[in-house]
Design a protein around this motif. Structure first.
Motif, PDB file in Angstrom:
ATOM      1  N   SER A   1       0.956  -1.559   0.612  1.00  0.00           N
ATOM      2  CA  SER A   1      -0.155  -0.118  -0.315  1.00  0.00           C
ATOM      3  C   SER A   1       0.968   1.100  -0.279  1.00  0.00           C
ATOM      4  O   SER A   1       2.394   1.208   0.189  1.00  0.00           O
ATOM      5  N   ILE A   2       0.587   2.289  -0.401  1.00  0.00           N
ATOM      6  CA  ILE A   2       1.294   3.545  -0.662  1.00  0.00           C
ATOM      7  C   ILE A   2       0.259   4.488   0.744  1.00  0.00           C
ATOM      8  O   ILE A   2      -0.684   4.932   0.420  1.00  0.00           O
ATOM      9  N   ASN A   3       0.977   4.744   1.708  1.00  0.00           N
ATOM     10  CA  ASN A   3       0.880   5.509   2.619  1.00  0.00           C
ATOM     11  C   ASN A   3       0.657   7.138   1.715  1.00  0.00           C
ATOM     12  O   ASN A   3      -0.378   8.084   1.934  1.00  0.00           O
TER      13      ASN A   3
ATOM     14  N   THR B   1      -2.244  12.376   1.033  1.00  0.00           N
ATOM     15  CA  THR B   1      -1.762  10.583   2.145  1.00  0.00           C
ATOM     16  C   THR B   1      -3.524   9.917   1.029  1.00  0.00           C
ATOM     17  O   THR B   1      -4.559  10.685  -0.085  1.00  0.00           O
ATOM     18  N   SER B   2      -3.565   8.538   1.138  1.00  0.00           N
ATOM     19  CA  SER B   2      -4.558   7.858   0.648  1.00  0.00           C
ATOM     20  C   SER B   2      -5.427   8.157   0.999  1.00  0.00           C
ATOM     21  O   SER B   2      -6.292   7.446  -0.155  1.00  0.00           O
ATOM     22  N   ASP B   3      -6.075   8.880   2.738  1.00  0.00           N
ATOM     23  CA  ASP B   3      -7.313   9.326   2.488  1.00  0.00           C
ATOM     24  C   ASP B   3      -7.175  10.340   1.527  1.00  0.00           C
ATOM     25  O   ASP B   3      -8.720  11.006   1.616  1.00  0.00           O
ATOM     26  N   GLY B   4      -6.635  11.274   0.968  1.00  0.00           N
ATOM     27  CA  GLY B   4      -7.294  12.388   0.293  1.00  0.00           C
ATOM     28  C   GLY B   4      -6.350  13.465   0.718  1.00  0.00           C
ATOM     29  O   GLY B   4      -6.840  14.394   0.572  1.00  0.00           O
TER      30      GLY B   4
ATOM     31  N   ARG C   1      -4.474  12.616  -6.714  1.00  0.00           N
ATOM     32  CA  ARG C   1      -4.103  10.247  -6.643  1.00  0.00           C
ATOM     33  C   ARG C   1      -4.973   9.866  -6.961  1.00  0.00           C
ATOM     34  O   ARG C   1      -6.040   9.989  -6.764  1.00  0.00           O
ATOM     35  N   ASP C   2      -4.244   8.791  -7.540  1.00  0.00           N
ATOM     36  CA  ASP C   2      -5.497   7.497  -8.798  1.00  0.00           C
ATOM     37  C   ASP C   2      -5.072   6.272  -7.921  1.00  0.00           C
ATOM     38  O   ASP C   2      -3.186   6.076  -8.555  1.00  0.00           O
ATOM     39  N   ASN C   3      -5.930   5.763  -6.842  1.00  0.00           N
ATOM     40  CA  ASN C   3      -4.949   4.916  -5.744  1.00  0.00           C
ATOM     41  C   ASN C   3      -5.189   3.472  -6.791  1.00  0.00           C
ATOM     42  O   ASN C   3      -3.963   2.548  -6.404  1.00  0.00           O
TER      43      ASN C   3
ATOM     44  N   ASN D   1      -1.755   3.624  -8.584  1.00  0.00           N
ATOM     45  CA  ASN D   1      -0.196   4.038  -7.901  1.00  0.00           C
ATOM     46  C   ASN D   1       0.140   5.023  -7.948  1.00  0.00           C
ATOM     47  O   ASN D   1       1.165   4.999  -8.684  1.00  0.00           O
TER      48      ASN D   1
ATOM     49  N   VAL E   1       0.551  10.108  -8.784  1.00  0.00           N
ATOM     50  CA  VAL E   1       0.061  11.018  -7.971  1.00  0.00           C
ATOM     51  C   VAL E   1       0.065  12.317  -8.930  1.00  0.00           C
ATOM     52  O   VAL E   1       0.851  12.040 -10.336  1.00  0.00           O
TER      53      VAL E   1
END
Length: 124
Positions: free
Chosen positions: A30-32, A52-55, A71-73, A76, A78
């Protein structure tokens, strides 16, 4: 184990726009967080923007209102949309990611990873 690759730098006139992209690949659990740093000649490297991962985002004061990080989780990836560029934005830009890397079937390790950098030059 993890590679970050930037794209989208180049030469633009003052007032113009550029969009930087950075894709992470490898043994990613995962990417923090991901972000962009820059360094101009004779100056220290500085944070431009981070997400961050939560935007949640934060920006350098000098770019607030002009730059937007997203970002597009799923990919992966940004992005940094840079508008109203100024000559003082001229710098090398580096993508950064805080990544949890799979080291075994049930264990991950957190590390900081950097892309090779891309040049942004804004002419007056």
């Amino acid at each position: 184990q993890v590679q970050l690759v930037e794209s989208g730098g180049g030469l633009v006139q003052a007032g113009g726009s550029l969009r930087l992209s950075c894709a992470a690949s490898g043994s990613i659990f995962s990417i923090n967080a991901m972000g962009w740093y820059r360094q101009a000649p004779g100056k220290e490297r500085e944070l431009v923007a981070r997400i961050t991962s939560d935007g949640s985002t934060n920006y350098a004061d000098s770019v607030k209102g002009r730059f937007t990080i997203s970002r597009d989780n799923a990919k992966n990836t940004v992005y940094l949309q840079m508008n109203s560029l100024k000559p003082e934005d001229t710098a090398g830009y580096w993508c950064w990611g805080q990544v949890q890397v799979l080291v075994s079937i049930n264990r991950a390790r957190i590390g900081d990873y950097w892309g090779p950098g891309t040049q942004v030059t804004v002419s007056s």
